[in-house]
Design an enzyme around this catalytic site. Structure first.
Site, short mmCIF file in Angstrom:
data_model
loop_
_atom_site.label_atom_id
_atom_site.label_comp_id
_atom_site.label_asym_id
_atom_site.label_seq_id
_atom_site.Cartn_x
_atom_site.Cartn_y
_atom_site.Cartn_z
N ARG A 178 5.43 12.23 -2.81
CA ARG A 178 5.25 12.79 -1.46
C ARG A 178 6.34 12.25 -0.54
O ARG A 178 6.89 11.19 -0.81
CB ARG A 178 3.89 12.39 -0.88
CG ARG A 178 2.73 12.95 -1.68
CD ARG A 178 1.43 12.85 -0.94
NE ARG A 178 0.36 13.38 -1.78
CZ ARG A 178 -0.30 12.65 -2.69
NH1 ARG A 178 -0.02 11.39 -2.85
NH2 ARG A 178 -1.25 13.20 -3.42
N ARG B 62 13.19 3.79 12.87
CA ARG B 62 12.01 4.64 12.82
C ARG B 62 11.13 4.39 14.05
O ARG B 62 11.61 3.92 15.08
CB ARG B 62 11.26 4.40 11.49
CG ARG B 62 12.14 4.75 10.27
CD ARG B 62 11.38 4.61 8.97
NE ARG B 62 10.29 5.57 8.90
CZ ARG B 62 9.30 5.50 7.99
NH1 ARG B 62 9.31 4.53 7.09
NH2 ARG B 62 8.34 6.40 7.98
N HIS C 75 3.79 -4.65 9.32
CA HIS C 75 3.74 -4.55 10.78
C HIS C 75 2.43 -5.06 11.36
O HIS C 75 2.25 -5.05 12.58
CB HIS C 75 3.95 -3.08 11.19
CG HIS C 75 5.03 -2.40 10.40
ND1 HIS C 75 6.34 -2.82 10.43
CD2 HIS C 75 4.98 -1.36 9.51
CE1 HIS C 75 7.06 -2.05 9.61
NE2 HIS C 75 6.26 -1.16 9.03
N ALA D 64 3.01 -0.88 5.01
CA ALA D 64 2.54 -0.88 6.41
C ALA D 64 1.97 -2.24 6.84
O ALA D 64 1.93 -2.54 8.03
CB ALA D 64 1.52 0.22 6.60
N TYR E 63 11.26 8.69 1.75
CA TYR E 63 11.25 7.58 0.78
C TYR E 63 12.01 7.88 -0.52
O TYR E 63 12.03 7.04 -1.41
CB TYR E 63 9.81 7.19 0.47
CG TYR E 63 9.06 6.69 1.69
CD1 TYR E 63 9.47 5.52 2.34
CD2 TYR E 63 7.97 7.37 2.22
CE1 TYR E 63 8.82 5.06 3.47
CE2 TYR E 63 7.31 6.92 3.34
CZ TYR E 63 7.73 5.77 3.97
OH TYR E 63 7.09 5.32 5.08
N ASN F 206 7.88 -5.87 -0.64
CA ASN F 206 7.79 -4.68 0.20
C ASN F 206 6.32 -4.54 0.54
O ASN F 206 5.53 -4.01 -0.24
CB ASN F 206 8.31 -3.42 -0.51
CG ASN F 206 8.30 -2.21 0.42
OD1 ASN F 206 7.70 -2.26 1.50
ND2 ASN F 206 8.93 -1.14 0.00
N GLU G 143 12.31 -9.97 2.19
CA GLU G 143 11.58 -8.79 2.66
C GLU G 143 12.40 -7.54 2.34
O GLU G 143 13.61 -7.52 2.56
CB GLU G 143 11.36 -8.89 4.17
CG GLU G 143 10.69 -7.67 4.77
CD GLU G 143 10.53 -7.77 6.28
OE1 GLU G 143 10.87 -8.83 6.87
OE2 GLU G 143 10.08 -6.78 6.87
N ARG H 110 7.08 0.31 13.86
CA ARG H 110 7.62 -0.27 12.62
C ARG H 110 8.68 -1.33 12.89
O ARG H 110 9.20 -1.94 11.95
CB ARG H 110 8.22 0.83 11.73
CG ARG H 110 7.20 1.81 11.21
CD ARG H 110 7.81 2.76 10.19
NE ARG H 110 7.07 3.99 10.13
CZ ARG H 110 5.99 4.20 9.35
NH1 ARG H 110 5.56 3.26 8.54
NH2 ARG H 110 5.35 5.36 9.37
N ASP I 192 1.04 -15.81 6.86
CA ASP I 192 0.49 -17.15 6.62
C ASP I 192 0.53 -17.52 5.15
O ASP I 192 0.79 -18.67 4.78
CB ASP I 192 -0.95 -17.25 7.14
CG ASP I 192 -1.03 -17.32 8.65
OD1 ASP I 192 0.02 -17.54 9.30
OD2 ASP I 192 -2.14 -17.14 9.18
N HIS J 57 12.53 -3.11 2.37
CA HIS J 57 12.00 -1.79 2.73
C HIS J 57 12.96 -0.72 2.24
O HIS J 57 14.18 -0.89 2.32
CB HIS J 57 11.82 -1.65 4.24
CG HIS J 57 10.88 -2.66 4.80
ND1 HIS J 57 9.54 -2.57 4.63
CD2 HIS J 57 11.12 -3.80 5.47
CE1 HIS J 57 8.96 -3.61 5.18
NE2 HIS J 57 9.90 -4.39 5.70
N LEU J 58 12.39 0.37 1.76
CA LEU J 58 13.21 1.52 1.35
C LEU J 58 13.90 2.13 2.56
O LEU J 58 15.10 2.43 2.53
CB LEU J 58 12.31 2.58 0.70
CG LEU J 58 11.63 2.16 -0.60
CD1 LEU J 58 10.33 2.91 -0.79
CD2 LEU J 58 12.56 2.38 -1.77
N SER J 59 13.14 2.31 3.63
CA SER J 59 13.67 2.94 4.84
C SER J 59 14.18 1.87 5.81
O SER J 59 13.81 0.69 5.69
CB SER J 59 12.57 3.78 5.50
OG SER J 59 11.48 2.95 5.88
N PRO K 152 0.79 -1.22 0.00
CA PRO K 152 0.00 0.00 0.00
C PRO K 152 0.83 1.28 0.00
O PRO K 152 1.85 1.38 0.69
CB PRO K 152 -0.82 -0.10 1.29
CG PRO K 152 -0.09 -1.08 2.14
CD PRO K 152 0.56 -2.04 1.19
N ASN K 153 0.35 2.22 -0.79
CA ASN K 153 0.89 3.59 -0.90
C ASN K 153 2.21 3.68 -1.66
O ASN K 153 2.68 4.79 -1.93
CB ASN K 153 1.04 4.24 0.49
CG ASN K 153 -0.27 4.37 1.20
OD1 ASN K 153 -1.25 4.84 0.61
ND2 ASN K 153 -0.34 3.93 2.44
#
Ligand code: CA2
Length: 147
Positions: free
Chosen positions: A18, A107, A80, A77, A23, A74, A98, A111, A87, A100-102, A10-11
């Site tokens: 933004r 953080r 978390h 959210a 990011y 990725n 897995e 997270r 599953d 993640h950019l950040s 998502p996002n």
């Protein structure tokens, strides 16, 4: 030919538009182009998708079975919160990296927990868009350790 799925949650479709301070300014289309170039270099097939809903992400993971050899995820959210994604990964029994950019550990506290980490073969986080080709190298190496 080895085939991998890169799945974005998502996002992440908003990347580059933004919060560039968190990011980066690279768009998801830029990242896809980077990944397609890396796939050519590694001589692997690549599917690249983004979904905002948890159910659609689950559908992609289920559909990957028998089609792809591994997944780079990725989960945004949902990382978390989603026992369902954890599953699904266990149920398809495909290796998942897995991503993640950040650096999620540097953080907010919420997270720091990842349901995906519990079932992933490894985790790459904190390197921004460069993490995507890094994850591809890692997954390709995991799938063909002697090449
Ligand atoms: O660092 C990552 O890659 C994350 O998976 C990104 C998620 C966040 O919830 C995770 O904790 C870490 C958020 C993705 C939101 O992407 C945006 C992009 C541009 C503007 C706003 C949000």
């Amino acid at each position: 030919m080895t085939s991998i799925l890169i799945l974005n949650g998502p996002n992440l479709n908003l990347l580059g538009t933004r919060q560039p301070e968190v990011y980066g300014s690279t768009t998801l289309a830029d990242i896809e182009a980077m990944c397609r170039a890396k796939a050519q270099e590694l001589n692997i097939a690549l599917a690249f998708d983004q979904e905002n809903s948890e159910g659609a992400l689950l559908d992609h993971i289920h559909a990957a079975r028998g089609v792809h050899d591994g997944i780079i995820l990725n989960a945004g959210a949902y990382t978390h919160t989603s026992v369902a994604l954890m599953d699904a990964i266990s149920s398809v029994a495909l290796p998942v990296v897995e991503l993640h950019l950040s650096n999620i550990h540097a953080r907010e506290e919420f997270r720091h927990n990842s349901y995906i980490s519990k079932v992933a073969v490894g985790v790459i986080c904190g390197f921004g868009a460069a993490g995507y080709p890094l994850a591809m190298e890692a997954l390709a190496g995991h799938l063909a350790p002697n090449e």
